[in-house]
Design a protein around this motif. Structure first.
Motif, PDB file in Angstrom:
ATOM      1  N   ILE A  19       0.845  -1.213   0.000  1.00 26.78           N
ATOM      2  CA  ILE A  19       0.000   0.000   0.000  1.00 26.78           C
ATOM      3  C   ILE A  19       0.880   1.263   0.000  1.00 26.78           C
ATOM      4  O   ILE A  19       0.514   2.302  -0.563  1.00 26.78           O
ATOM      5  N   TYR A  20       2.063   1.141   0.597  1.00 25.78           N
ATOM      6  CA  TYR A  20       2.966   2.298   0.730  1.00 25.78           C
ATOM      7  C   TYR A  20       3.764   2.590  -0.543  1.00 25.78           C
ATOM      8  O   TYR A  20       4.487   3.565  -0.601  1.00 25.78           O
ATOM      9  N   CYS A  23       1.573   5.601  -2.467  1.00 26.12           N
ATOM     10  CA  CYS A  23       0.891   6.652  -1.707  1.00 26.12           C
ATOM     11  C   CYS A  23       1.752   7.910  -1.775  1.00 26.12           C
ATOM     12  O   CYS A  23       2.802   7.920  -2.410  1.00 26.12           O
ATOM     13  N   ASP A  24       1.318   8.954  -1.101  1.00 24.49           N
ATOM     14  CA  ASP A  24       2.115  10.191  -1.142  1.00 24.49           C
ATOM     15  C   ASP A  24       2.986  10.370   0.098  1.00 24.49           C
ATOM     16  O   ASP A  24       3.648  11.396   0.236  1.00 24.49           O
ATOM     17  N   ARG A  25       2.968   9.388   1.000  1.00 19.02           N
ATOM     18  CA  ARG A  25       3.755   9.420   2.238  1.00 19.02           C
ATOM     19  C   ARG A  25       3.372  10.590   3.159  1.00 19.02           C
ATOM     20  O   ARG A  25       4.158  11.004   3.999  1.00 19.02           O
ATOM     21  N   TRP A  26       2.174  11.081   2.962  1.00 18.39           N
ATOM     22  CA  TRP A  26       1.701  12.130   3.881  1.00 18.39           C
ATOM     23  C   TRP A  26       0.903  11.417   4.976  1.00 18.39           C
ATOM     24  O   TRP A  26      -0.324  11.493   5.010  1.00 18.39           O
ATOM     25  N   CYS A  27       1.606  10.744   5.851  1.00 16.96           N
ATOM     26  CA  CYS A  27       0.961   9.842   6.816  1.00 16.96           C
ATOM     27  C   CYS A  27       0.018  10.593   7.764  1.00 16.96           C
ATOM     28  O   CYS A  27      -1.000  10.047   8.192  1.00 16.96           O
ATOM     29  N   CYS A  30      -3.222  10.580   6.171  1.00 10.69           N
ATOM     30  CA  CYS A  30      -3.656   9.313   5.570  1.00 10.69           C
ATOM     31  C   CYS A  30      -4.602   8.576   6.518  1.00 10.69           C
ATOM     32  O   CYS A  30      -4.400   8.554   7.723  1.00 10.69           O
ATOM     33  N   GLY A  33      -3.477   4.114   7.869  1.00 11.95           N
ATOM     34  CA  GLY A  33      -2.362   3.718   8.728  1.00 11.95           C
ATOM     35  C   GLY A  33      -2.518   2.316   9.319  1.00 11.95           C
ATOM     36  O   GLY A  33      -1.544   1.580   9.453  1.00 11.95           O
ATOM     37  N   CYS A  36      -1.176  -0.313   6.927  1.00 12.00           N
ATOM     38  CA  CYS A  36       0.106  -0.013   6.281  1.00 12.00           C
ATOM     39  C   CYS A  36       1.276  -0.425   7.182  1.00 12.00           C
ATOM     40  O   CYS A  36       1.423   0.095   8.295  1.00 12.00           O
ATOM     41  N   THR A  38       4.478   0.146   6.780  1.00 16.64           N
ATOM     42  CA  THR A  38       5.426   1.248   6.973  1.00 16.64           C
ATOM     43  C   THR A  38       4.980   2.139   8.128  1.00 16.64           C
ATOM     44  O   THR A  38       5.768   2.502   9.011  1.00 16.64           O
ATOM     45  N   PHE A  39       3.709   2.478   8.128  1.00 17.35           N
ATOM     46  CA  PHE A  39       3.178   3.338   9.192  1.00 17.35           C
ATOM     47  C   PHE A  39       3.287   2.638  10.543  1.00 17.35           C
ATOM     48  O   PHE A  39       3.701   3.244  11.537  1.00 17.35           O
TER      49      PHE A  39
HETATM   50  S1  SF4 Z   1       0.143   5.550   6.287  1.00 17.66           S
HETATM   51 FE1  SF4 Z   1       1.718   6.763   5.228  1.00 17.66          FE
HETATM   52  S2  SF4 Z   1       3.053   5.277   4.192  1.00 17.66           S
HETATM   53 FE2  SF4 Z   1       1.136   4.224   4.764  1.00 17.66          FE
HETATM   54  S3  SF4 Z   1      -0.206   4.355   2.982  1.00 17.66           S
HETATM   55 FE3  SF4 Z   1      -0.691   6.092   4.294  1.00 17.66          FE
HETATM   56  S4  SF4 Z   1       0.608   7.784   3.571  1.00 17.66           S
HETATM   57 FE4  SF4 Z   1       1.440   5.873   2.755  1.00 17.66          FE
END
Ligand code: SF4
Length: 260
Positions: A19-20, A23-27, A30, A33, A36, A38-39
């Protein structure tokens, strides 16, 4: 984080693999989370890390980066072993040489050049030496004091702040995403990664163009600065759509399709 902990977290059935990636990495903004990895990893680490681990000038920051690389290396080595693959020094050197060639070609692409130029245009817009921001703050203060009918100063301020945040967030985001999309195309784009990267770049441009339109409405006296910027970004958006005609239709895992 060690590999065992990462494996335990990755076992979570609610996660959406990859999913990561698009995305735009604007957690902070978002809503995905909980799905995800990464989150989840960043959240788990955030509670354990001292504040200096976020300071690029502190050794703790680089120790954290080093630990991430060590973990990545461990995972790659495990993957190679599982798949019965080996990587020689010659393989690595050949890949690095090819990467350098690809990067040089990508940098020269008109879309990359335009995305790079956009960074400077945005910086120039915000760095323009005039009193537009002070005048706007003063205007909103007066609107609030006089309770002018038909005006909602708090909302206007919030919209203005949001527009600035959107533009600033994506200012440096477009170039690497477009470069990744173009690089993926050079590699043959077996898995559609190029279209996925192009899609999030397009979404970022959609949002940035919307934000610029709001700034144009709020600062009509800056039209001469804002309009060329809007035109530049619109041209870039069309160029990316032209180079990646399937990008808009790309389904990003977990973001454009319901979770399994
Ligand atoms: S939580 Fe952050 S890294 Fe994960 S999908 Fe949303 S924006 Fe992307």
């Amino acid at each position: 984080m060690n590999k065992q902990r990462l494996d335990e977290m990755a076992d979570n059935p609610n996660l959406v693999p990859g999913i990561y990636n698009y995305c735009d990495r604007w957690c902070e903004r978002c809503t995905h989370g909980a799905r995800c990895l990464t989150f989840q990893m960043e959240q788990a680490e955030a509670g354990q890390l001292p504040p200096e681990a976020h300071d690029v000038n502190n050794a703790a920051f680089w120790q954290r980066i080093g630990a991430s690389f060590a973990l990545a290396r461990e995972m790659i080595e495990e993957f190679l072993k599982r798949e019965g693959l080996t990587l020689t020094a010659e393989d690595l050197a050949a890949t690095a040489a090819q990467e350098r060639l690809d990067h040089a070609r990508v940098k020269k692409h008109p879309c990359c050049r335009a995305a790079h130029a956009y960074i400077g245009l945005v910086a120039a817009w915000f760095g323009a030496d005039d009193d537009a921001w002070l005048a706007k703050a003063h205007e909103l203060e007066q609107v609030a004091e006089l309770r002018m009918p038909g005006r909602a100063p708090r909302q206007e301020f919030a919209e203005l702040r949001d527009a600035v945040e959107v533009i600033r967030f994506y200012q440096y985001f477009l170039y690497p995403k477009i470069a990744r999309a173009l690089g993926g195309r050079l590699d043959g784009d077996e898995f559609g990664d190029a279209d996925g990267s192009a899609k999030i770049a397009l979404i970022a441009m959609d949002r940035s163009l919307g934000a610029w339109s709001r700034l144009l409405a709020q600062f009509p006296e800056r039209e001469e600065l804002t309009l060329p910027l809007l035109v530049h970004l619109e041209k870039l958006r069309r160029a990316v759509e032209h180079v990646f005609p399937k990008a808009r239709a790309f389904l990003r895992p977990g973001l454009d399709e319901p979770a399994a």
